[in-house]
Scaffold this motif. Structure first.
Motif, PDB file in Angstrom:
ATOM      1  N   THR A 145       0.820  -1.216   0.000  1.00 24.31           N
ATOM      2  CA  THR A 145       0.000   0.000   0.000  1.00 24.31           C
ATOM      3  C   THR A 145       0.849   1.260   0.000  1.00 24.31           C
ATOM      4  OG1 THR A 145      -1.703  -1.202   1.233  1.00 24.31           O
ATOM      5  CG2 THR A 145      -1.867   1.194   1.210  1.00 24.31           C
ATOM      6  N   ALA A 146       1.879   1.272   0.834  1.00 25.59           N
ATOM      7  CA  ALA A 146       2.678   2.490   0.998  1.00 25.59           C
ATOM      8  C   ALA A 146       3.335   2.935  -0.303  1.00 25.59           C
ATOM      9  CB  ALA A 146       3.737   2.272   2.074  1.00 25.59           C
ATOM     10  N   ASN A 147       3.750   1.968  -1.118  1.00 24.51           N
ATOM     11  CA  ASN A 147       4.487   2.293  -2.342  1.00 24.51           C
ATOM     12  C   ASN A 147       3.649   2.124  -3.605  1.00 24.51           C
ATOM     13  OD1 ASN A 147       7.357   2.784  -1.276  1.00 24.51           O
ATOM     14  ND2 ASN A 147       6.815   0.832  -0.329  1.00 24.51           N
ATOM     15  N   THR A 148       2.358   1.877  -3.458  1.00 31.87           N
ATOM     16  CA  THR A 148       1.400   1.703  -4.559  1.00 31.87           C
ATOM     17  C   THR A 148       1.875   0.660  -5.579  1.00 31.87           C
ATOM     18  OG1 THR A 148       2.258   3.578  -5.867  1.00 31.87           O
ATOM     19  CG2 THR A 148       0.480   4.041  -4.284  1.00 31.87           C
ATOM     20  N   TYR A 149       2.246  -0.523  -5.044  1.00 34.75           N
ATOM     21  CA  TYR A 149       2.637  -1.646  -5.888  1.00 34.75           C
ATOM     22  C   TYR A 149       1.781  -2.867  -5.561  1.00 34.75           C
ATOM     23  CZ  TYR A 149       7.070   0.758  -7.008  1.00 34.75           C
ATOM     24  OH  TYR A 149       8.027   1.658  -7.437  1.00 34.75           O
ATOM     25  N   LEU A 150       1.543  -3.676  -6.543  1.00 37.04           N
ATOM     26  CA  LEU A 150       0.974  -5.003  -6.356  1.00 37.04           C
ATOM     27  C   LEU A 150       1.970  -6.003  -6.908  1.00 37.04           C
ATOM     28  CD1 LEU A 150      -2.641  -6.252  -7.032  1.00 37.04           C
ATOM     29  CD2 LEU A 150      -0.701  -7.485  -8.004  1.00 37.04           C
ATOM     30  N   TYR A 151       2.251  -7.060  -6.137  1.00 38.18           N
ATOM     31  CA  TYR A 151       3.196  -8.104  -6.551  1.00 38.18           C
ATOM     32  C   TYR A 151       2.455  -9.419  -6.736  1.00 38.18           C
ATOM     33  CZ  TYR A 151       6.815  -4.875  -4.876  1.00 38.18           C
ATOM     34  OH  TYR A 151       7.625  -3.780  -4.677  1.00 38.18           O
ATOM     35  N   TYR A 152       2.730 -10.069  -7.841  1.00 35.16           N
ATOM     36  CA  TYR A 152       2.279 -11.450  -8.029  1.00 35.16           C
ATOM     37  C   TYR A 152       3.525 -12.309  -7.923  1.00 35.16           C
ATOM     38  CZ  TYR A 152       0.237 -15.671  -9.941  1.00 35.16           C
ATOM     39  OH  TYR A 152      -0.191 -16.976 -10.112  1.00 35.16           O
ATOM     40  N   LEU A 153       3.592 -13.133  -6.863  1.00 32.93           N
ATOM     41  CA  LEU A 153       4.822 -13.852  -6.553  1.00 32.93           C
ATOM     42  C   LEU A 153       5.035 -15.018  -7.520  1.00 32.93           C
ATOM     43  CD1 LEU A 153       4.699 -13.942  -2.638  1.00 32.93           C
ATOM     44  CD2 LEU A 153       5.464 -12.119  -4.183  1.00 32.93           C
ATOM     45  N   LEU A 154       6.231 -15.070  -8.080  1.00 29.28           N
ATOM     46  CA  LEU A 154       6.599 -16.135  -9.018  1.00 29.28           C
ATOM     47  C   LEU A 154       7.380 -17.251  -8.348  1.00 29.28           C
ATOM     48  CD1 LEU A 154       7.795 -13.874 -11.992  1.00 29.28           C
ATOM     49  CD2 LEU A 154       5.575 -15.021 -11.756  1.00 29.28           C
ATOM     50  N   GLY A 155       7.883 -16.990  -7.138  1.00 30.70           N
ATOM     51  CA  GLY A 155       8.766 -17.949  -6.465  1.00 30.70           C
ATOM     52  C   GLY A 155      10.215 -17.625  -6.765  1.00 30.70           C
ATOM     53  N   GLY A 156      11.105 -18.201  -5.978  1.00 26.06           N
ATOM     54  CA  GLY A 156      12.526 -17.964  -6.191  1.00 26.06           C
ATOM     55  C   GLY A 156      12.946 -16.532  -5.959  1.00 26.06           C
TER      56      GLY A 156
END
Length: 252
Positions: A102-113
């Motif tokens: 939220t703080a940095n206005t990012y969404l991450y979709y985790l790929l692993g590794g």
């Protein structure tokens, strides 16, 4: 003989005139594509996969469904930091999890590794941010919008219903979080990406939400970090702590 010759000459002149008049009447009666172009206006669109009007996608109230393919180059409007990209990201969550910074206005979709796809997002404005864990319980393409009662109370001018389409604030795709009124969705205003603007929903460009929509499934875990949380991107675990556990509060 002279009368016969005069009649023959009259017939030879009359025939081309009659043919020209018939052609002119046919052109006026049947103004097809070629005649329309000659007269200086565009011919009517030909029927497409959704019927004769499927090329007109500007109105959210259209009867036919808009094309599900998102083709607008909305990412070109974003700054470099907000464009979709694969980055290093270390967090103690399994591959396939969605993490919202939220703080940095990012969404991450985790790929692993230790890697993730990072998207720029718009998040809740002051007083409307939240943190916790949810799961995606429903997905929809070009969703209809039913503003919740609390939102209408704050903004009485809002419509009570808006059909899905390019003019709809939910954009091209929506992923519904638990039994809450929060969603991860697209937007008809890409300029809001990277800003604190919503009533708690997470918004992406239509291009990005379509990409995320193709990866996430019903049941995908979504972790929303509080606004005060530091960014974990590229952070290396300390030797004495091989993993970092992120504590988040549950919210139904």
């Amino acid at each position: 003989m002279m009368i016969s010759g005069i009649a023959s000459k009259r017939n030879s002149v009359a025939r081309p005139l009659m043919a020209f008049a018939a052609a002119l009447l046919l052109t006026v009666a049947l103004p097809g594509t070629a005649s329309a172009q000659r007269l200086g206006y565009a011919a009517a669109p030909q029927a497409g996969p959704f019927g004769a009007g499927d090329q007109v996608l500007s109105s959210p109230q259209q009867d036919t469904a808009p094309d599900a393919t998102v083709t607008d180059d909305e990412d070109a409007q974003l700054s470099d930091r907000l464009r979709r990209q694969v980055v290093a990201y270390n967090i103690n969550q399994p591959a396939g999890t969605i993490v919202i910074d939220t703080a940095n206005t990012y969404l991450y979709y985790l790929l692993g590794g230790g890697r993730a796809i990072r998207y720029g997002v718009g998040v809740g404005r002051e007083g409307f941010t939240w943190a916790g864990t949810q799961t995606i319980t429903r997905k929809a393409e070009w969703p209809d919008w039913h503003p919740p009662a609390q939102m209408i109370a704050r903004q009485p001018y809002l419509p009570r219903f808006m059909a899905g389409g390019p003019g709809n604030p939910l954009g091209a795709r929506a992923m519904y979080l638990g039994s809450t009124e929060y969603r991860i969705h697209g937007t008809n205003d890409p300029s809001t990406i990277g800003k604190f603007v919503s009533s708690g929903c997470i918004r992406l460009t239509n291009e990005d939400v379509a990409d995320l929509f193709s990866r996430a499934t019903v049941g995908t875990r979504v972790v929303v970090l509080p606004k005060s949380a530091p960014s974990l991107e590229t952070r290396k675990p300390r030797p004495e702590r091989q993993a970092m556990n992120i504590a988040v509060s549950s919210r139904d």
